[in-house]
Scaffold this motif. Sequence first.
Motif, PDB file in Angstrom:
ATOM      1  N   ASP A   1       0.727  -1.196   0.073  1.00 18.26           N
ATOM      2  CA  ASP A   1      -0.081  -0.063  -0.084  1.00 18.26           C
ATOM      3  C   ASP A   1       0.773   1.502  -0.003  1.00 18.26           C
ATOM      4  O   ASP A   1       1.815   1.386   0.851  1.00 18.26           O
ATOM      5  CB  ASP A   1      -0.927   0.008   1.281  1.00 18.26           C
ATOM      6  CG  ASP A   1      -1.919   1.053   1.124  1.00 18.26           C
ATOM      7  OD1 ASP A   1      -2.534   1.219   0.178  1.00 18.26           O
ATOM      8  OD2 ASP A   1      -2.377   1.733   2.269  1.00 18.26           O
ATOM      9  N   GLY A   2       0.365   2.332  -0.715  1.00 19.68           N
ATOM     10  CA  GLY A   2       1.197   3.595  -0.981  1.00 19.68           C
ATOM     11  C   GLY A   2       2.338   3.497  -1.876  1.00 19.68           C
ATOM     12  O   GLY A   2       3.071   4.388  -2.202  1.00 19.68           O
ATOM     13  N   HIS A   3       2.867   2.313  -2.494  1.00 14.37           N
ATOM     14  CA  HIS A   3       3.787   2.136  -3.630  1.00 14.37           C
ATOM     15  C   HIS A   3       3.350   1.649  -4.821  1.00 14.37           C
ATOM     16  O   HIS A   3       2.152   1.255  -5.058  1.00 14.37           O
ATOM     17  CB  HIS A   3       4.766   0.878  -3.076  1.00 14.37           C
ATOM     18  CG  HIS A   3       5.420   1.147  -1.731  1.00 14.37           C
ATOM     19  ND1 HIS A   3       4.912   1.257  -0.600  1.00 14.37           N
ATOM     20  CD2 HIS A   3       6.791   1.600  -1.542  1.00 14.37           C
ATOM     21  CE1 HIS A   3       5.959   1.637   0.229  1.00 14.37           C
ATOM     22  NE2 HIS A   3       7.105   1.859  -0.505  1.00 14.37           N
TER      23      HIS A   3
ATOM     24  N   PHE B   1       9.251  11.147  -5.764  1.00  9.71           N
ATOM     25  CA  PHE B   1       8.915  10.097  -5.019  1.00  9.71           C
ATOM     26  C   PHE B   1      10.257   9.343  -4.657  1.00  9.71           C
ATOM     27  O   PHE B   1      11.285   9.166  -5.224  1.00  9.71           O
ATOM     28  CB  PHE B   1       8.117   9.025  -5.683  1.00  9.71           C
ATOM     29  CG  PHE B   1       6.882   9.609  -6.143  1.00  9.71           C
ATOM     30  CD1 PHE B   1       5.757   9.891  -5.043  1.00  9.71           C
ATOM     31  CD2 PHE B   1       6.679   9.870  -7.541  1.00  9.71           C
ATOM     32  CE1 PHE B   1       4.474  10.197  -5.625  1.00  9.71           C
ATOM     33  CE2 PHE B   1       5.392  10.231  -7.892  1.00  9.71           C
ATOM     34  CZ  PHE B   1       4.338  10.530  -7.080  1.00  9.71           C
TER      35      PHE B   1
ATOM     36  N   ASP C   1       7.476   5.118  -3.838  1.00 10.94           N
ATOM     37  CA  ASP C   1       6.633   5.162  -2.546  1.00 10.94           C
ATOM     38  C   ASP C   1       6.051   6.632  -2.571  1.00 10.94           C
ATOM     39  O   ASP C   1       6.646   7.556  -2.340  1.00 10.94           O
ATOM     40  CB  ASP C   1       7.886   5.194  -1.629  1.00 10.94           C
ATOM     41  CG  ASP C   1       7.178   5.135  -0.222  1.00 10.94           C
ATOM     42  OD1 ASP C   1       5.738   5.464  -0.112  1.00 10.94           O
ATOM     43  OD2 ASP C   1       8.019   4.983   0.980  1.00 10.94           O
ATOM     44  N   THR C   2       4.578   6.627  -2.754  1.00 11.28           N
ATOM     45  CA  THR C   2       3.924   7.631  -2.860  1.00 11.28           C
ATOM     46  C   THR C   2       3.671   8.454  -1.614  1.00 11.28           C
ATOM     47  O   THR C   2       3.134   9.150  -1.646  1.00 11.28           O
ATOM     48  CB  THR C   2       2.534   7.329  -3.803  1.00 11.28           C
ATOM     49  OG1 THR C   2       1.583   6.471  -2.804  1.00 11.28           O
ATOM     50  CG2 THR C   2       2.715   6.869  -5.008  1.00 11.28           C
ATOM     51  N   THR C   3       3.856   7.558  -0.587  1.00  7.03           N
ATOM     52  CA  THR C   3       3.815   8.202   0.857  1.00  7.03           C
ATOM     53  C   THR C   3       4.645   8.831   1.372  1.00  7.03           C
ATOM     54  O   THR C   3       4.538   9.893   2.187  1.00  7.03           O
ATOM     55  CB  THR C   3       3.506   7.084   1.962  1.00  7.03           C
ATOM     56  OG1 THR C   3       4.820   6.222   1.862  1.00  7.03           O
ATOM     57  CG2 THR C   3       2.519   6.025   1.655  1.00  7.03           C
ATOM     58  N   ARG C   4       5.842   8.961   0.368  1.00 10.93           N
ATOM     59  CA  ARG C   4       7.040   9.897   0.592  1.00 10.93           C
ATOM     60  C   ARG C   4       7.437  10.753  -0.690  1.00 10.93           C
ATOM     61  O   ARG C   4       8.426  10.915  -1.235  1.00 10.93           O
ATOM     62  CB  ARG C   4       8.201   9.148   1.042  1.00 10.93           C
ATOM     63  CG  ARG C   4       8.125   8.203   2.333  1.00 10.93           C
ATOM     64  CD  ARG C   4       9.333   7.408   2.648  1.00 10.93           C
ATOM     65  NE  ARG C   4      10.505   8.111   2.599  1.00 10.93           N
ATOM     66  CZ  ARG C   4      11.521   7.270   1.879  1.00 10.93           C
ATOM     67  NH1 ARG C   4      11.646   5.769   1.955  1.00 10.93           N
ATOM     68  NH2 ARG C   4      12.748   7.730   2.000  1.00 10.93           N
TER      69      ARG C   4
ATOM     70  N   ARG D   1       3.724  15.750  -4.358  1.00 14.86           N
ATOM     71  CA  ARG D   1       2.931  16.124  -3.062  1.00 14.86           C
ATOM     72  C   ARG D   1       1.807  17.057  -3.380  1.00 14.86           C
ATOM     73  O   ARG D   1       0.722  16.693  -3.154  1.00 14.86           O
ATOM     74  CB  ARG D   1       3.755  16.603  -1.888  1.00 14.86           C
ATOM     75  CG  ARG D   1       2.953  16.914  -0.829  1.00 14.86           C
ATOM     76  CD  ARG D   1       3.692  17.262   0.279  1.00 14.86           C
ATOM     77  NE  ARG D   1       5.216  16.580   0.590  1.00 14.86           N
ATOM     78  CZ  ARG D   1       6.560  17.030   0.807  1.00 14.86           C
ATOM     79  NH1 ARG D   1       6.537  18.154   0.734  1.00 14.86           N
ATOM     80  NH2 ARG D   1       7.297  16.277   0.987  1.00 14.86           N
TER      81      ARG D   1
ATOM     82  N   LEU E   1      -0.304  15.208  -5.612  1.00 16.68           N
ATOM     83  CA  LEU E   1      -1.507  13.997  -5.035  1.00 16.68           C
ATOM     84  C   LEU E   1      -2.438  14.723  -4.067  1.00 16.68           C
ATOM     85  O   LEU E   1      -3.434  13.978  -3.946  1.00 16.68           O
ATOM     86  CB  LEU E   1      -0.278  13.113  -4.129  1.00 16.68           C
ATOM     87  CG  LEU E   1       0.273  12.041  -4.969  1.00 16.68           C
ATOM     88  CD1 LEU E   1       1.838  11.593  -4.146  1.00 16.68           C
ATOM     89  CD2 LEU E   1      -0.273  11.129  -5.336  1.00 16.68           C
ATOM     90  N   GLU E   2      -2.191  15.712  -3.432  1.00 20.02           N
ATOM     91  CA  GLU E   2      -2.997  16.419  -2.622  1.00 20.02           C
ATOM     92  C   GLU E   2      -4.129  16.793  -3.221  1.00 20.02           C
ATOM     93  O   GLU E   2      -5.605  16.790  -3.074  1.00 20.02           O
ATOM     94  CB  GLU E   2      -2.415  17.351  -1.558  1.00 20.02           C
ATOM     95  CG  GLU E   2      -1.672  16.948  -0.660  1.00 20.02           C
ATOM     96  CD  GLU E   2      -0.742  18.075   0.142  1.00 20.02           C
ATOM     97  OE1 GLU E   2      -0.811  19.211  -0.431  1.00 20.02           O
ATOM     98  OE2 GLU E   2       0.141  17.577   0.796  1.00 20.02           O
TER      99      GLU E   2
ATOM    100  N   ARG F   1      -6.281  13.722  -4.487  1.00 14.57           N
ATOM    101  CA  ARG F   1      -7.149  12.951  -3.533  1.00 14.57           C
ATOM    102  C   ARG F   1      -8.392  13.968  -3.361  1.00 14.57           C
ATOM    103  O   ARG F   1      -9.359  13.366  -3.175  1.00 14.57           O
ATOM    104  CB  ARG F   1      -6.204  12.877  -2.186  1.00 14.57           C
ATOM    105  CG  ARG F   1      -5.222  11.965  -2.498  1.00 14.57           C
ATOM    106  CD  ARG F   1      -4.472  11.777  -1.149  1.00 14.57           C
ATOM    107  NE  ARG F   1      -3.169  10.734  -1.428  1.00 14.57           N
ATOM    108  CZ  ARG F   1      -2.085  10.976  -1.099  1.00 14.57           C
ATOM    109  NH1 ARG F   1      -1.757  12.148  -0.213  1.00 14.57           N
ATOM    110  NH2 ARG F   1      -1.115  10.129  -1.079  1.00 14.57           N
TER     111      ARG F   1
END
Length: 94
Positions: free
Chosen positions: A6-8, A32, A55-58, A64, A67-68, A71
Amino acid sequence: MQTPSDGHAAVRIVAASPEVARRVAEVLRHCFAATEQRSYPAGPDGGTLLDLTVDTTRAAEPARSWLETSRSGQRAAGGGGTASGNGPAEAAAE
């Protein structure tokens, strides 16, 4: 191919030359955190196949911000966005 955690996201780049594939991977790494890339011959006609996992969480800027925005747009639209981000207008331009 194994599904990333998840997140990758697993990214596969196919290009005419190793240099072109590396330049695309470099851009992704600016946005990323990413694993070490692995490259292979793309096929008997030449070219390069490059695999890496991001890694989309980083995420760094500008990813960024994108992605924001993505979302919040998905929440407003009920989550019906496409994975590529290509809407009808963008798809027609291709």
